[in-house]
Design a protein around this motif. Structure first.
Motif, PDB file in Angstrom:
ATOM      1  N   ALA A 171       0.816  -1.209   0.000  1.00  0.00           N
ATOM      2  CA  ALA A 171       0.000   0.000   0.000  1.00  0.00           C
ATOM      3  C   ALA A 171       0.853   1.264   0.000  1.00  0.00           C
ATOM      4  CB  ALA A 171      -0.939   0.004   1.210  1.00  0.00           C
ATOM      5  N   CYS A 172       2.107   1.146   0.377  1.00  0.00           N
ATOM      6  CA  CYS A 172       2.970   2.327   0.428  1.00  0.00           C
ATOM      7  C   CYS A 172       3.287   2.864  -0.966  1.00  0.00           C
ATOM      8  CB  CYS A 172       4.259   2.002   1.181  1.00  0.00           C
ATOM      9  SG  CYS A 172       3.999   1.600   2.933  1.00  0.00           S
ATOM     10  N   ILE A 173       3.214   1.994  -1.993  1.00  0.00           N
ATOM     11  CA  ILE A 173       3.468   2.475  -3.345  1.00  0.00           C
ATOM     12  C   ILE A 173       2.212   2.490  -4.203  1.00  0.00           C
ATOM     13  CG2 ILE A 173       5.874   1.729  -3.303  1.00  0.00           C
ATOM     14  CD1 ILE A 173       5.019  -0.624  -5.091  1.00  0.00           C
ATOM     15  N   SER A 174       1.193   1.700  -3.804  1.00  0.00           N
ATOM     16  CA  SER A 174      -0.031   1.637  -4.614  1.00  0.00           C
ATOM     17  C   SER A 174      -1.150   2.483  -4.048  1.00  0.00           C
ATOM     18  CB  SER A 174      -0.500   0.183  -4.733  1.00  0.00           C
ATOM     19  OG  SER A 174      -0.817  -0.343  -3.447  1.00  0.00           O
ATOM     20  N   GLY A 175      -1.012   2.983  -2.823  1.00  0.00           N
ATOM     21  CA  GLY A 175      -2.052   3.785  -2.218  1.00  0.00           C
ATOM     22  C   GLY A 175      -2.922   2.973  -1.278  1.00  0.00           C
ATOM     23  N   ALA A 176      -3.694   3.669  -0.464  1.00  0.00           N
ATOM     24  CA  ALA A 176      -4.517   3.007   0.553  1.00  0.00           C
ATOM     25  C   ALA A 176      -5.787   2.413  -0.015  1.00  0.00           C
ATOM     26  CB  ALA A 176      -4.863   4.003   1.673  1.00  0.00           C
ATOM     27  N   GLN A 177      -6.211   2.840  -1.221  1.00  0.00           N
ATOM     28  CA  GLN A 177      -7.452   2.350  -1.794  1.00  0.00           C
ATOM     29  C   GLN A 177      -7.279   0.907  -2.276  1.00  0.00           C
ATOM     30  OE1 GLN A 177     -10.456   3.717  -1.834  1.00  0.00           O
ATOM     31  NE2 GLN A 177      -9.643   5.457  -0.686  1.00  0.00           N
ATOM     32  N   PRO A 178      -8.072  -0.034  -1.778  1.00  0.00           N
ATOM     33  CA  PRO A 178      -7.903  -1.439  -2.187  1.00  0.00           C
ATOM     34  C   PRO A 178      -8.173  -1.661  -3.669  1.00  0.00           C
ATOM     35  CG  PRO A 178      -9.909  -1.146  -0.888  1.00  0.00           C
ATOM     36  CD  PRO A 178      -9.146   0.131  -0.795  1.00  0.00           C
ATOM     37  N   VAL A 179      -9.008  -0.824  -4.310  1.00  0.00           N
ATOM     38  CA  VAL A 179      -9.285  -0.993  -5.738  1.00  0.00           C
ATOM     39  C   VAL A 179      -8.017  -0.782  -6.557  1.00  0.00           C
ATOM     40  CG1 VAL A 179     -10.594  -0.116  -7.686  1.00  0.00           C
ATOM     41  CG2 VAL A 179     -11.681  -0.304  -5.452  1.00  0.00           C
ATOM     42  N   TRP A 180      -7.283   0.279  -6.250  1.00  0.00           N
ATOM     43  CA  TRP A 180      -6.072   0.551  -7.003  1.00  0.00           C
ATOM     44  C   TRP A 180      -4.985  -0.464  -6.689  1.00  0.00           C
ATOM     45  CZ3 TRP A 180      -6.801   3.073 -11.081  1.00  0.00           C
ATOM     46  CH2 TRP A 180      -7.739   4.108 -11.147  1.00  0.00           C
ATOM     47  N   ARG A 225     -22.934  -8.374   1.138  1.00  0.00           N
ATOM     48  CA  ARG A 225     -21.804  -9.260   0.879  1.00  0.00           C
ATOM     49  C   ARG A 225     -20.554  -8.413   0.685  1.00  0.00           C
ATOM     50  NH1 ARG A 225     -22.939 -14.360  -0.913  1.00  0.00           N
ATOM     51  NH2 ARG A 225     -21.314 -14.370  -2.495  1.00  0.00           N
ATOM     52  N   SER A 226     -19.441  -8.902   1.230  1.00  0.00           N
ATOM     53  CA  SER A 226     -18.170  -8.202   1.107  1.00  0.00           C
ATOM     54  C   SER A 226     -17.174  -9.068   0.370  1.00  0.00           C
ATOM     55  CB  SER A 226     -17.591  -7.854   2.485  1.00  0.00           C
ATOM     56  OG  SER A 226     -18.095  -6.648   2.973  1.00  0.00           O
ATOM     57  N   ASN A 227     -16.247  -8.405  -0.301  1.00  0.00           N
ATOM     58  CA  ASN A 227     -15.165  -9.119  -0.936  1.00  0.00           C
ATOM     59  C   ASN A 227     -14.278  -9.733   0.146  1.00  0.00           C
ATOM     60  OD1 ASN A 227     -12.061  -8.607  -2.271  1.00  0.00           O
ATOM     61  ND2 ASN A 227     -13.536  -9.774  -3.424  1.00  0.00           N
ATOM     62  N   PHE A 228     -13.960 -11.002   0.006  1.00  0.00           N
ATOM     63  CA  PHE A 228     -13.225 -11.709   1.054  1.00  0.00           C
ATOM     64  C   PHE A 228     -11.834 -11.120   1.258  1.00  0.00           C
ATOM     65  CE2 PHE A 228     -10.579 -15.126   2.731  1.00  0.00           C
ATOM     66  CZ  PHE A 228     -11.365 -15.617   3.753  1.00  0.00           C
ATOM     67  N   LYS A 229     -11.166 -10.762   0.176  1.00  0.00           N
ATOM     68  CA  LYS A 229      -9.817 -10.215   0.272  1.00  0.00           C
ATOM     69  C   LYS A 229      -9.840  -8.777   0.772  1.00  0.00           C
ATOM     70  CE  LYS A 229      -5.369  -9.989  -0.669  1.00  0.00           C
ATOM     71  NZ  LYS A 229      -5.158  -8.566  -0.407  1.00  0.00           N
ATOM     72  N   ASN A 230     -10.841  -8.015   0.380  1.00  0.00           N
ATOM     73  CA  ASN A 230     -10.966  -6.608   0.767  1.00  0.00           C
ATOM     74  C   ASN A 230     -12.340  -6.392   1.380  1.00  0.00           C
ATOM     75  OD1 ASN A 230      -8.411  -5.532  -0.682  1.00  0.00           O
ATOM     76  ND2 ASN A 230      -9.509  -6.612  -2.291  1.00  0.00           N
ATOM     77  N   PRO A 231     -12.506  -6.686   2.677  1.00  0.00           N
ATOM     78  CA  PRO A 231     -13.846  -6.631   3.297  1.00  0.00           C
ATOM     79  C   PRO A 231     -14.516  -5.269   3.190  1.00  0.00           C
ATOM     80  CG  PRO A 231     -12.276  -7.744   4.733  1.00  0.00           C
ATOM     81  CD  PRO A 231     -11.479  -7.131   3.629  1.00  0.00           C
ATOM     82  N   ILE A 250     -14.791  -3.537   0.647  1.00  0.00           N
ATOM     83  CA  ILE A 250     -15.446  -3.439  -0.658  1.00  0.00           C
ATOM     84  C   ILE A 250     -16.731  -4.257  -0.607  1.00  0.00           C
ATOM     85  CG2 ILE A 250     -15.225  -3.876  -3.117  1.00  0.00           C
ATOM     86  CD1 ILE A 250     -13.381  -1.700  -2.150  1.00  0.00           C
ATOM     87  N   ILE A 251     -17.866  -3.582  -0.696  1.00  0.00           N
ATOM     88  CA  ILE A 251     -19.158  -4.258  -0.708  1.00  0.00           C
ATOM     89  C   ILE A 251     -19.433  -4.757  -2.111  1.00  0.00           C
ATOM     90  CG2 ILE A 251     -21.631  -3.998  -0.301  1.00  0.00           C
ATOM     91  CD1 ILE A 251     -19.933  -3.902   2.226  1.00  0.00           C
ATOM     92  N   CYS A 252     -19.712  -6.044  -2.230  1.00  0.00           N
ATOM     93  CA  CYS A 252     -19.939  -6.628  -3.547  1.00  0.00           C
ATOM     94  C   CYS A 252     -21.163  -5.987  -4.191  1.00  0.00           C
ATOM     95  CB  CYS A 252     -20.118  -8.137  -3.425  1.00  0.00           C
ATOM     96  SG  CYS A 252     -18.605  -8.972  -2.877  1.00  0.00           S
ATOM     97  N   GLY A 253     -21.009  -5.583  -5.455  1.00  0.00           N
ATOM     98  CA  GLY A 253     -22.068  -4.892  -6.163  1.00  0.00           C
ATOM     99  C   GLY A 253     -21.894  -3.389  -6.178  1.00  0.00           C
TER     100      GLY A 253
END
Length: 1154
Positions: A762-771, A841-847, A849-852
């Motif tokens: 996350a230090c180089i990609s940012g805190a946002q799990p999508v990115w 429902r949440s993404n298992f890897k990134n809780p 992130i709400i699915c949908g």
């Protein structure tokens, strides 16, 4: 928290009866003293119980002397001293075994202890409330204050105050200890003089190790270095194991001031917080024994924990440490940095003492003494340890007669509810002159005011019960001035009617049953409290009202419908205490005890006590804005539960799935700060990966041979290890409640599935799990483009050696093959969603992130592109190459074969296709979590089926060129299968849809088992009638599991091969055989063995015996038995004998033979 004097306890044991000597010169004689008499006519002395601390013993002795020698009552001192104020409550309640915390013996109460002095009972409000609720009118009451308040906390010895005052420092004031502005340690002994290991308890044995103490300290101060966090448990950090060091002197302990406390850590929580908040350089230690607690403060100049009144450290003359006034709200939230509140110390008396001795109760209420006077008496007693507490108290009374004379009440001044009484005659009287005391009226009696030349008082008028010698009850009524005895039928005293009661003495009217009680019929009984689930908000009720459906009451005697709260498992969402409860079922993840309310859930506390506080369970999360909507967390440590909105560590989001900007997730609910070193490490790592691909082009494209070399075997072993680690990482993603040790292991293994968040990604990609996910997906096409770019550059720059396109394609295949499992699991990340109790429902890897959601849609798009073009595209390419390679090889398209080196090179050339199913193992394992994200049991079942299939395929084909690689692959795959079986032990019992699915699978497997057995029986029956079905040239393919080759074709090909072999010299043949792999040689040897034992033996049974010795010949079962085996033929016989007619064929060329 009171110092015990063993001499004092011994004195109590010796002085358990009435005092044998008098103190005052005009004392009432012993033979003229009287007992108390209760309403039942029982007579007994005034019972006194004494606490173990000195101030209680001395003040009690004063009251005992005045009770006996001035008021004229007999007293009895309980020989067993009270060790706590709670014991004092149970003792004055009449409980038989008040000293036994497990069973106080309150079922058969008999009040024989009527008063205790110097009680700290107001510090136990919960106990008072519980006893009052249970015993109501029999609860002990306050007999008045002692005249002083009790204090406890940090104290400063007088010698420190004097030294500081000489230099102009007010050392009793907390601001004088701020290490940033002052040097307070110079007024105290250096901490190096302490022997911590010999004088103090280990921190682990004190309240410093308690989770609540350390967590509240960390929450209030934010001092990470002062605590140790293990999982979700906090404890204070003690560098030497015995003392805790404040932040202001942690770097230089020589500037620390020792704070000595005792017990299990009295006032430790306050000391920890105050030292950090007010910058006080404290070193806190807990004395390891009572003796050391008393010995250390006189020995060292230090701050001490003390309480007043107490005689332990009177010679030090300690003074309270002055802090800001108490912030009660902050205290309720665990912030104890402000001052503790002084306690009202009181006399506690039994409920019936006012009825039996109202003048004694007045004495208790009027007797007040100051703290200085108590301290003086304690100093006197400590200086003269041979004196008894009564002797010390007697000296004070003699020296302060005017003072205590003002406490003695006029015996003929009666209160309402009592009347003038003559102790000599044993009767009430209507005149003050004939009376010498007051006596409370019995229940059913009343008194009337009387005013004479002395003042106002009360006389008795009404009916009283009389207990005859036979135990029968009669009644007497007073008709002034003569007493008349009346039979019961003519008595004016009647039982209270339904809905009424009378508990108090001295009245004739029955009171209506108070709210919360009822009485169904006329009787002398008191009104009964409403049972659980019922309430009564009116007076004089004959019955209680039932709470609305779904609600109940916490205690007996509920006084209002508003006291009806929700049943266990539901919560009141009305939000208004003035309205009836509006109950709503609690979702999974919420613990809702009886009387749960939404406000209590938000606050984390309840006025009804901790047992009624609803809370979020560990492993779940709710927002503060909508606390009833629960979210399930992947990691229990991330969501510690408690109040809504609580995340572990510095995590944030819903549900606690992300770290703040500039930090990264380091595991176990910890977010660590990004550093320049982490960013540089990532840049260097990416550069090394790109260089590694260039290295792979040059060193992983060696020619493929049938025989495995050492370098080849080593390379394959490294690849197998990487594949194994990837599979372990995939297994770790299953929704299994792993134990702590395994959870950490599998969490680390997920790095090999490209779960690199714990490596500061996350230090180089940012805190946002999508990115972060997008950057991860782009890694694979970037690798392909980099190799293609390097190949193009090498062809454009003449000075560089041009890269072979064939090798470039093979290197790209190697790159994608090594990362195929990782690529597959990465592509499937957006598709793995698990359900929350709220239905979302949440993404298992990134809780978070709400699915949908929109963010999840972005992830799905990128994941789908990787899945279609990366995973499925590469798999389809590999399958096509495996299918076409034999054709490419036979048609001379060697460039395509060499481009497939990454796929074919590791395996035996007759099992060239094995690379394709091997690619699928990782994705198939990962798919189990995608298809069944909420069922760990089904995930385990799918993984087990996949691993068993691959074990069977591996054993059947034995594909690797090197035998050791086959053994390693088999053992690792088998171990994985066993590990998955053991994983099932961590899964809870299956229920619902999962149970039905398992039952269906069980039935299917049983059907397959019986179906196969049935088919075999059917084929056996068919073979009985159709003998050619097996063992003949017309064998059925189902019997041979495939079509058998034609012997005629084999014979033609074999003769041709023999002719070709005859053309070759032995050296040529040896050279060719040396290039073959171990399995090719074994197959060749096996074929020769078959020829030797089954084909050639008919002509020459002894030929090629060395080859055929590894096989039993079928002819051996039918040949004629001879006594001696034939002699081995000479070596020349091994040469194939050719008929003369065929000799010219030897001269044919190889081309002609072909």
């Amino acid at each position: 928290m009171r110092s015990e004097s063993w001499l004092f306890i011994a004195q109590l044991a010796l002085a358990s009866g009435t005092l044998t000597s008098t103190c005052l010169p005009d004392a009432v004689a012993v033979d003229q003293r009287r007992n108390l008499t209760n309403i039942a006519g029982e007579s007994f002395p005034v019972g006194v119980a004494v606490f173990t601390w000195a101030s209680a013993g001395l003040t009690s002795a004063m009251i005992e002397i005045l009770t006996e020698e001035v008021l004229g009552y007999n007293t009895r001192v309980e020989p067993t001293p009270l060790s706590s104020s709670v014991q004092g409550m149970y003792a004055t309640l009449g409980c038989a075994t008040w000293y036994n915390a497990d069973d106080r013996g309150c079922d058969n109460r008999k009040v024989r202890i009527h008063m205790v002095m110097d009680s700290w009972w107001t510090t136990f409000p919960n106990v008072i409330a519980a006893l009052t609720e249970k015993y109501q009118g029999e609860m002990p009451i306050s007999g008045g204050g002692m005249g002083y308040k009790g204090g406890a906390g940090m104290y400063v010895p007088r010698n420190v105050l004097d030294t500081g005052a000489a230099e102009g420092a007010a050392m009793e004031y907390y601001k004088s200890y701020n290490a940033s502005w002052h040097q307070p340690w110079k007024y105290f002994d250096n901490v190096t003089v302490l022997n911590t290991s010999a004088e103090f308890m280990p921190c682990a044995a004190t309240t410093m190790s308690h989770n609540s103490t350390a967590y509240n300290y960390w929450r209030v101060t934010g001092d990470d270095a002062g605590v140790v966090i293990t999982g979700n448990t906090y404890s204070s950090y003690c560098p030497d194991g015995y003392t805790w060091v404040a932040p202001s002197c942690r770097s230089n302990p020589l500037t620390c001031i020792m704070f000595i406390t005792g017990g299990d850590g009295w006032d430790v929580s306050q000391g920890l917080q105050r030292s950090a908040v007010f910058n006080i350089p404290l070193m806190i230690g807990v004395a390891n024994s009572w003796a050391n607690y008393l010995a250390l403060p006189p020995k060292y100049k230090a701050l001490i924990y003390w309480w007043t009144p107490d005689n332990s450290f009177l010679e030090l003359d300690p003074q309270p440490f002055v802090l800001p006034p108490q912030d009660k709200f902050a205290y309720s939230q665990g912030d104890v940095t402000t001052a503790s509140e002084d306690v009202d110390i009181a006399k506690v008396i039994s409920f019936d003492l006012d009825f039996m001795a109202p003048n004694l109760v007045k004495l208790l209420g009027q007797s007040l003494i100051s703290m200085d006077e108590v301290n003086d008496m304690m100093r006197t007693w400590k200086a003269n340890s041979s004196a008894s507490r009564h002797e010390v108290a007697c000296d004070w009374l003699k020296n302060n007669e005017k003072r205590w004379r003002s406490w003695i009440p006029d015996p003929t001044v009666c209160n309402r509810g009592s009347g003038l009484y003559s102790e000599a005659t044993g009767h009430f009287t209507a005149t003050r002159a004939a009376a010498d005391s007051c006596r409370a009226c019995s229940p059913g009696m009343y008194s009337t005011p009387l005013q004479d030349n002395v003042g106002n008082t009360y006389v008795f008028l009404g009916c009283a019960t009389h207990f005859s010698s036979t135990g029968q009850i009669a009644f007497r009524c007073l008709s002034l001035p003569v007493w008349d005895w009346l039979p019961p039928t003519g008595a004016r005293c009647q039982p209270c009617s339904a809905g009424t009661q009378q508990l108090s003495a001295g009245v004739v009217e029955c009171d209506a049953c108070p709210s919360g009680t009822f009485k169904a019929a006329q009787s002398v009984d008191e009104c009964a409290p409403c049972l659980s689930g019922y309430y009564q908000d009116e007076l004089g009720a004959l019955a209680c009202k039932k709470c609305p459906e779904g609600t109940t009451t916490l205690l007996l005697g509920t006084k209002s419908g508003l006291g009806c709260g929700c049943d266990e498992g539901s919560i009141d969402v009305s939000g208004d205490l003035s309205t009836p409860a509006l109950c709503q079922p609690c979702l999974e993840g919420l613990t809702c005890p009886t009387m749960s309310t939404l406000e209590n859930l938000k606050a984390g506390s309840s006025p009804l006590g901790p047992t009624t506080v609803p809370q979020v369970e560990a492993g779940y999360y709710t927002t503060a804005a909508d606390p009833l909507v629960t979210f399930k967390c992947v990691n229990t440590l991330d969501c510690p539960g408690g109040t809504p909105g609580t995340c572990g560590g510095a995590l944030e989001g819903v549900p606690c799935g992300d770290c703040p900007q500039g930090t990264f997730y380091a595991g176990e609910a910890a977010c660590e700060q990004c550093s320049a070193g982490a960013i540089i490490a990532w840049i260097v790592s990416l550069g090394l990966v790109l260089l590694g691909l260039i290295w792979a082009y040059h060193f992983l494209n060696s020619p493929v041979t049938a025989k495995a070399s050492t370098l080849f075997s080593t390379t394959c072993a490294i690849g197998m290890m990487i594949n194994l680690l990837q599979n372990l990482g995939i297994i770790g993603t299953m929704s299994v409640p792993w134990p702590v040790n395994l959870a950490g292991f599998f969490s680390f293994m997920e790095v090999f599935t490209f779960d690199i968040d714990g490596l500061a990604f996350a230090c180089i990609s940012g805190a946002q799990p999508v990115w972060r996910y997008v950057f991860t997906v782009c890694f694979f096409p970037v690798g392909i483009l980099w190799l293609a770019f390097c190949g193009a550059v090498s062809r454009c720059i003449p000075r560089l050696q041009s890269w072979d396109p064939v090798k470039v394609r093979s290197t790209i295949g190697q790159f994608l093959q090594v990362g195929f499992s990782t690529m597959s699991s990465t592509a499937l990340v957006p598709l793995v969603c698990y359900s929350h109790p709220s239905g979302q429902r949440s993404n298992f890897k990134n809780p978070n992130i709400i699915c949908g959601s929109e963010s999840h849609t972005v992830m799905v798009i990128f994941g789908s592109l990787l899945l279609v073009f990366g995973v499925c595209g590469f798999l389809a390419l590999c399958a096509w190459l495996a299918y076409m390679c034999p054709t490419f090889s036979s048609t001379g398209r060697y460039g395509m074969v060499q481009s497939s080196r990454f796929l074919l090179g590791r395996f035996r050339l007759d099992v060239w296709w094995y690379g394709v199913p091997l690619l699928l193992r990782g994705p198939l394992l990962a798919m189990s979590a995608v298809i069944f994200p909420d069922s760990a049991a089904i995930q385990i079942l799918c993984c087990q089926i996949i691993l068993i299939f691959y074990i069977c395929l591996q054993v059947y084909s034995w594909p690797w060129k090197a035998p050791i690689l086959n053994i390693v692959d088999f053992v690792t795959c088998l171990s994985l299968a066993i590990l998955v079986v053991l994983t099932g032990l961590y899964v809870p019992e299956v229920t619902g849809d999962t149970l039905r699915a398992v039952q269906v699978c069980s039935m299917i497997l049983l059907g397959i088992i019986f179906g196969v057995v049935g088919l075999m029986i059917l084929l056996a029956i068919v073979a009985l009638f159709h003998r050619a079905a097996i063992g003949s040239q017309q064998e059925l393919w189902i019997m041979t599991a495939g079509r058998a080759p034609k012997p005629s074709s084999i014979a033609d090909d074999l003769h041709t091969m023999i002719a070709l072999l005859n053309i070759m010299t032995v050296e040529e043949l040896k050279d060719k055989l040396e290039t073959l792999g171990i399995y090719d040689l074994k197959h060749l040897l096996l074929g020769m063995s078959v020829l030797s034992s089954e084909v050639l033996t008919a002509k020459d049974p002894g030929s090629l015996s060395l080859v055929s010795s590894s096989r039993v010949s079928s002819q051996a079962f039918t040949a004629k038995v001879v006594k001696a085996p034939p002699t081995l033929a000479p070596a020349a016989a091994l040469e194939p004998a050719m008929p003369e007619a065929q000799e010219p064929a030897q001269e044919k060329t190889k081309t002609e033979l072909l």
